[in-house]
Design a protein around this motif. Structure first.
Motif: not given
Length: 63
Positions: A33-34, A46-47, A49-51, A53-54
């Motif tokens: 994930n990181h 994934p991390w 990508y999430h950041q 998105s935020v």
């Protein structure tokens, strides 16, 4: 053949006991994930990508 992430982890290790399994799976999950880029996420982890998105959501709220 492409393996599902969970299957990949289980195929890489022999677990001595439950504690050992939890430790190895936790380390594998952190790496997956990181630290491991994913082609489906344009080379981001994934991390990351999430950041992203935020950050996009924050910018949209400001506008």
């Amino acid at each position: 053949m492409h393996l599902l992430p969970k299957t990949e982890c289980l195929n890489e290790h022999l677990f001595a006991n439950r504690r050992h399994a939890r430790e190895l799976i936790s380390a594998w999950r952190d790496d997956y994930n990181h630290h491991r880029p994913h082609t489906s996420l344009d080379g981001l982890t994934p991390w990351e990508y999430h950041q992203r998105s935020v950050e996009d959501q924050t910018l949209n709220r400001a506008n």
